[in-house]
Structure formats: C-alpha cells, structure tokens
Design a protein around this motif. Structure first.
Motif, PDB file in Angstrom:
ATOM      1  N   LYS A 127      60.418  11.504 -13.012  1.00  0.00           N
ATOM      2  CA  LYS A 127      59.120  12.165 -12.995  1.00  0.00           C
ATOM      3  C   LYS A 127      58.303  11.596 -11.837  1.00  0.00           C
ATOM      4  N   SER A 128      57.755  12.498 -11.012  1.00  0.00           N
ATOM      5  CA  SER A 128      56.932  12.074  -9.877  1.00  0.00           C
ATOM      6  C   SER A 128      55.530  11.733 -10.379  1.00  0.00           C
TER       7      SER A 128
ATOM      8  N   SER B 131      55.691  16.223 -11.907  1.00  0.00           N
ATOM      9  CA  SER B 131      56.851  17.074 -11.652  1.00  0.00           C
ATOM     10  C   SER B 131      58.128  16.325 -12.003  1.00  0.00           C
TER      11      SER B 131
ATOM     12  N   LYS C 200      64.166  20.156  -8.100  1.00  0.00           N
ATOM     13  CA  LYS C 200      62.974  20.180  -8.935  1.00  0.00           C
ATOM     14  C   LYS C 200      63.270  20.989 -10.183  1.00  0.00           C
TER      15      LYS C 200
END
Length: 108
Positions: free
Chosen positions: A81-82, A86, A102
């Motif tokens: 998870k960024s 995202s 993604k």
C-alpha cells in the motif's frame, strides 16, 4: 477441602541431612506417594483438541481460519500500500524482473 501441611521437628542432630536438634522441616515426597493425588490432578488438567475452521481448540476457530489463509512460499504476488492508500501488486515475469501493477478498486 483444606490442605494439611505437616511440619516436623528434628529429634536430634543429623549431619547426613543437614538438620540440627529441634530444627523444623517439611517432608518432601512425590505425587505418586500420595493416595488419590493422581486422580485429583487429572481433574485439574485442561486438555485441548486440535483447532479446526469450525471448532475451537488450542486456538479459536476464527484464528484457525485466518491461519489457514496465510500463503506459504514461494509467493505468486505480494501486495503493498502506497502512502496515499493505493494498492500495488508485485509479481515477477518469466525472466525474474519485478512487475508492479496497480490494483483496481471494485466499486459496485
């Protein structure tokens, strides 16, 4: 039921066991030397069956279900998870090169 503890007193000096006359001491024994103690202890022991996804055991059924979902190596993919939330999936192509994809959010 109360537990009786018997304290004895040395009747004479006994250097073999390290006691002097009138010194108090307790008898040391083992569980198998006490009549009925094995049955009393057996009633106190809690035993657990192996946990399954439907029945608890040494762990809850819910925890067992979670444990069963953990993938073992080698992994096909890993999710990251960024900072903005995202989710990216890391996989490897046939040449061993990393591939980030993604993850699309399913909004039904």
């Amino acid at each position: 039921m109360s537990t009786k503890i018997v304290q004895l007193k040395a009747s004479a000096d006994n250097p073999d066991i390290g006691l002097v006359k009138d010194e108090p001491f307790y008898v040391v024994t083992s569980a198998d030397a006490v009549a009925g103690l094995d049955k009393f202890i057996a009633k106190q022991i809690v035993t657990y069956q192996p946990a399954t996804e439907t029945d608890g055991g040494l762990m809850t059924a819910a925890d067992k279900k979670k444990l069963n979902t953990i993938k073992t190596e080698p992994f096909d993919e890993l999710k990251f998870k960024s900072p903005n939330g995202s989710v990216f999936v890391l996989s490897v192509d046939n040449e061993g090169k990393p591939v980030f994809t993604k993850e699309e959010i399913d909004v039904h």
